[in-house]
Design a protein around this motif. Structure first.
Motif, short mmCIF file in Angstrom:
data_model
loop_
_atom_site.label_atom_id
_atom_site.label_comp_id
_atom_site.label_asym_id
_atom_site.label_seq_id
_atom_site.Cartn_x
_atom_site.Cartn_y
_atom_site.Cartn_z
N GLY A 145 1.14 -1.62 -0.28
CA GLY A 145 0.02 0.11 0.31
C GLY A 145 0.50 1.04 -0.29
N VAL A 188 2.12 3.23 -1.97
CA VAL A 188 2.41 3.46 -3.87
C VAL A 188 2.85 4.59 -3.88
N ASP A 189 3.15 6.61 -3.48
CA ASP A 189 4.26 6.94 -3.28
C ASP A 189 5.40 6.66 -3.77
N THR A 228 -1.81 0.57 -11.43
CA THR A 228 -3.17 1.61 -12.10
C THR A 228 -4.25 0.36 -11.04
N ILE A 230 -4.24 -0.98 -8.17
CA ILE A 230 -4.53 -0.90 -6.56
C ILE A 230 -4.94 0.58 -6.67
N ALA A 231 -4.27 1.83 -7.98
CA ALA A 231 -4.65 3.33 -7.36
C ALA A 231 -4.93 3.67 -8.29
N SER A 254 -6.61 6.33 -9.82
CA SER A 254 -7.33 7.32 -9.44
C SER A 254 -5.78 8.42 -9.04
N SER A 255 -5.24 7.46 -7.98
CA SER A 255 -3.97 8.56 -7.68
C SER A 255 -2.82 9.52 -8.61
N SER A 274 0.52 9.36 -8.21
CA SER A 274 1.32 8.53 -8.12
C SER A 274 1.24 7.63 -9.67
N ALA A 275 -0.53 7.01 -9.99
CA ALA A 275 -0.76 6.56 -10.96
C ALA A 275 -0.45 7.35 -12.06
#
Length: 332
Positions: free
Chosen positions: A273, A275-276, A308, A310-311, A313-314, A316-317
């Motif tokens: 988790g 992500v960043d 993409t 997992i996250a 709309s982040s 990072s994505a």
């Protein structure tokens, strides 16, 4: 399997290599010729650790194997020298095999494997036999065939050299550990990790060993294989731990290994988790490895797909998508 390879695998190359001009004057082949080939082998090893998986490395190693066989036919030599020459040819073929494995050219790797096995039988060199069968285990592991991987690696581990030298035993066990990971066997993974570590701790540091073993197998490589095993098992916290240990211990020359380990670390972080942090880690992989090393490039593409998922709309994505588009477009 080894006997079948011996009968058929080397025939074509040996016959092609034997076509020396009829008018050429006979010469004496000696250890100085062997030493020159061994130096070329050391150069192939160094190139592999810098770049890895490249078709050019595979082709160069295969060409040098053929050169060693041609040298066999160019003059007279003692049986000892001829054994060394077959050992050199087997070593070069095993490097061609490894480059093909690393580059995901598995059909080509199979061809090199059969040739290398035959040459190693002619050389009678247990160290190079170990390398070839251990590579075969790794090849089947990367192909997702853990049963065949275990069988091939067990051939390597069954050689007398693993009883004589704990470092060979450690490498065989460490690669067995990675195979257990692919087979989803956490108990086997932990057991073989502990045995590999114990064997490494017993290994004498001053003993003579082949250049290919000295060039890569150490604590960092053991941690790299543990990282691979725990990723396969979905044990991401343990994977991250071994990734950091590996990166801390890697020799500066191991550029290919650093790129692979960094990419695996990004996967381990992402699955927890972070992500960043995972995106930053993935983007720190050098561009040449990210675009030119087949295994690294594939793992980074898989990272982007998983990011993409997992996250989606982040930030990072979005950052990763822009980075990947620019990186791979620039490389074309």
């Amino acid at each position: 399997m080894k006997r079948r390879s011996f009968v058929s695998g080397v025939t074509a190359t040996a016959l092609a290599a034997s076509a020396a001009p009829a008018h050429s004057a006979p010469q004496r082949i000696g250890m100085s010729d062997v030493e020159r080939l061994q130096q070329r082998f050391a150069e192939v090893i160094a190139s592999d650790h810098r770049h890895g998986g490249q078709l050019g490395i595979e082709q160069k190693a295969a060409s040098l194997a053929d050169s060693a066989l041609r040298l066999q036919e160019s003059g007279s030599a003692t049986q000892r020298v001829r054994g060394y020459l077959y050992g050199c040819a087997a070593a070069f073929r095993s490097s061609a095999m490894w480059a093909a494995i690393d580059g995901r050219r598995f059909d080509d790797a199979m061809v090199h494997m059969r040739e290398a096995q035959a040459l190693a039988e002619m050389a009678g060199d247990p160290a190079i036999k170990f390398r070839i069968w251990s590579h075969a285990g790794t090849m089947y592991r990367h192909m997702g065939r853990p049963t065949q991987a275990l069988s091939a690696n067990n051939v390597a581990r069954g050689l007398h050299i693993t009883r004589r030298d704990p470092l060979f035993a450690s490498l065989g066990l460490a690669r067995q550990m990675a195979i257990h990971g692919v087979a989803r066997d956490p108990t086997g993974t932990q057991r073989t990790h502990d045995e590999a570590q114990s064997a490494m701790d017993r290994a004498s540091r001053g003993e003579y060993r082949p250049v290919w073993l000295n060039a890569f197998y150490d604590q960092a490589e053991l941690d790299s294989l543990a990282l691979s095993a725990h990723l396969s098992l979905g044990q991401y916290e343990k994977a991250e731990y071994h990734a950091y240990r590996c990166l801390a211990g890697l020799r500066p020359s191991m550029r290919r290994s650093k790129a692979i380990t960094t990419t695996r670390l990004a996967h381990a972080q992402l699955e927890q988790g972070a992500v960043d942090a995972a995106t930053d880690t993935a983007m720190s992989v050098p561009t040449d490895a990210a675009t030119q090393h087949p295994r690294v490039a594939l793992m980074l593409r898989d990272f982007g797909t998983r990011l993409t998922e997992i996250a989606p709309s982040s930030t990072s994505a979005s950052t990763w998508t822009d980075y990947a588009r620019t990186t791979w477009r620039t490389a074309k």
